[in-house]
Write a protein that holds these residues in place. Structure first.
Motif, mmCIF file in Angstrom:
data_model
loop_
_atom_site.group_PDB
_atom_site.id
_atom_site.type_symbol
_atom_site.label_atom_id
_atom_site.label_comp_id
_atom_site.label_asym_id
_atom_site.label_seq_id
_atom_site.Cartn_x
_atom_site.Cartn_y
_atom_site.Cartn_z
ATOM 1 N N GLU A 112 0.832 -1.206 0.000
ATOM 2 C CA GLU A 112 0.000 0.000 0.000
ATOM 3 C C GLU A 112 0.862 1.250 0.000
ATOM 4 O O GLU A 112 1.755 1.419 0.838
ATOM 5 N N GLU A 116 -2.548 6.009 -0.950
ATOM 6 C CA GLU A 116 -3.641 5.151 -1.387
ATOM 7 C C GLU A 116 -4.105 4.263 -0.249
ATOM 8 O O GLU A 116 -3.342 3.947 0.675
ATOM 9 N N GLN A 120 -7.595 0.692 -2.824
ATOM 10 C CA GLN A 120 -7.022 1.252 -4.046
ATOM 11 C C GLN A 120 -5.796 0.463 -4.496
ATOM 12 O O GLN A 120 -5.600 0.225 -5.690
ATOM 13 N N ALA A 121 -5.000 0.027 -3.529
ATOM 14 C CA ALA A 121 -3.838 -0.788 -3.862
ATOM 15 C C ALA A 121 -4.267 -2.117 -4.468
ATOM 16 O O ALA A 121 -3.646 -2.613 -5.417
ATOM 17 N N ARG A 123 -6.983 -2.717 -6.193
ATOM 18 C CA ARG A 123 -7.433 -2.483 -7.571
ATOM 19 C C ARG A 123 -6.237 -2.274 -8.506
ATOM 20 O O ARG A 123 -6.238 -2.764 -9.640
ATOM 21 N N ARG A 124 -5.242 -1.557 -8.024
ATOM 22 C CA ARG A 124 -4.043 -1.344 -8.842
ATOM 23 C C ARG A 124 -3.352 -2.670 -9.154
ATOM 24 O O ARG A 124 -2.982 -2.937 -10.307
ATOM 25 N N ALA A 127 -5.381 -4.769 -11.610
ATOM 26 C CA ALA A 127 -5.203 -4.306 -12.985
ATOM 27 C C ALA A 127 -3.879 -4.799 -13.552
ATOM 28 O O ALA A 127 -3.802 -5.219 -14.712
ATOM 29 N N GLU A 128 -2.824 -4.771 -12.733
ATOM 30 C CA GLU A 128 -1.523 -5.265 -13.186
ATOM 31 C C GLU A 128 -1.588 -6.754 -13.510
ATOM 32 O O GLU A 128 -1.052 -7.207 -14.525
ATOM 33 N N ALA A 198 -11.340 -4.095 -12.077
ATOM 34 C CA ALA A 198 -9.978 -3.667 -12.384
ATOM 35 C C ALA A 198 -9.204 -4.789 -13.071
ATOM 36 O O ALA A 198 -8.439 -4.548 -14.013
ATOM 37 N N GLY A 202 -7.824 -4.569 -16.818
ATOM 38 C CA GLY A 202 -6.416 -4.816 -17.074
ATOM 39 C C GLY A 202 -6.203 -5.871 -18.136
ATOM 40 O O GLY A 202 -5.290 -5.760 -18.971
ATOM 41 N N PRO A 241 -8.858 0.675 -13.337
ATOM 42 C CA PRO A 241 -7.505 0.397 -12.889
ATOM 43 C C PRO A 241 -6.624 1.611 -13.060
ATOM 44 O O PRO A 241 -6.800 2.409 -13.970
ATOM 45 N N SER A 242 -5.661 1.730 -12.165
ATOM 46 C CA SER A 242 -4.737 2.837 -12.287
ATOM 47 C C SER A 242 -3.600 2.506 -13.221
ATOM 48 O O SER A 242 -3.391 1.383 -13.559
#
Length: 242
Positions: A112, A116, A120-121, A123-124, A127-128, A198, A202, A241-242
């Motif tokens: 984290e 964030e 949020q972490a 979801r990031r 997405a990765e 996410a 991704g 996704p970020s």
């Protein structure tokens, strides 16, 4: 739905009550055991014990080697011994991906960022992970982005292996009959569905398919996300996704 052949073979091997008893004995022994010991534990002949133990080996549940078990006299030839293998068997009907969700949540807590939240972490990271899957499904670059038809087909192939049970209800849309994160999604829909969205966004990014969108479209009896390449497909504003 796709099935892992190794897991199915292991489950089939344990459908026999005597075989389950022998497997349980080997696991509880805490050391490698001989055929004679296994036979004695089950009250059967050495020959019958050997038959069932070798079936468990064939299924990947046990491994074998030749050694003198600790505490036993070393007489004659070195016996064949059995011990649990490293196989981790998981069979779920319908398919579930609780392991993937757990990995993402643990990694989110561990990584984290200062600006964030853990959600949020997650979801990031989802997405990765989705992008990695998309790139692997697409394979080597083929000179340009995928068209909607090819992108949806590639996405279907990838999602079949993860238990989503995708189906094409129209040429430009793929819906998902199964939620691999159920019943956890029902307990925390905003969190889990956001991670799922996410992940699927991704996947499309990894496929390099900008014409296809992952949209949140919850409905009873299916996954909360669908993949749509239609001109009138709604654009999701949450869980990007970020």
């Amino acid at each position: 739905m796709t099935w892992d052949a190794t897991d199915l073979a292991a489950v089939a091997a344990l459908s026999d009550e005597l075989r389950r008893s022998l497997y349980d004995y080997v696991r509880r022994a805490g050391r490698a055991v001989t055929r004679d010991e296994a036979a004695q534990s089950a009250g059967i002949s050495r020959k019958l014990a050997a038959f069932h133990l070798d079936k468990l080996v064939d299924a990947g549940l046990l491994s074998t080697r030749y050694a003198h078990p600790a505490g036993l006299r070393r007489v004659g030839r070195t016996p064949k011994v059995y011990e649990p293998s490293a196989l981790d068997v998981q069979v779920a009907i319908p398919g579930r991906e609780h392991g993937l969700l757990a990995e993402l949540l643990v990694d989110a807590v561990l990584s984290e960022g200062p600006d964030e939240t853990a959600e949020q972490a997650a979801r990031r990271l989802a997405a990765e992970r989705g992008r990695e899957l998309g790139r692997a499904e697409r394979g080597a670059p083929r000179g340009g982005r995928l068209g909607p038809e090819r992108a949806l087909t590639c996405a279907q192939h990838a999602l079949e292996r993860h238990g989503f049970e995708p189906f094409r209800d129209r040429p430009t849309r793929v819906r998902l009959r199964n939620c691999p994160f159920h019943p956890l999604a029902a307990r925390a829909p905003e969190l889990v569905c956001g991670i799922n969205h996410a992940f699927l966004s991704g996947l499309l990014a990894g496929l390099d398919a900008p014409a296809v969108r992952a949209t949140l479209a919850p409905a009873p009896g299916r996954c909360c996300v669908e993949l749509d390449a239609g001109d009138d497909a709604p654009r999701a504003t949450a869980a990007e996704p970020s």
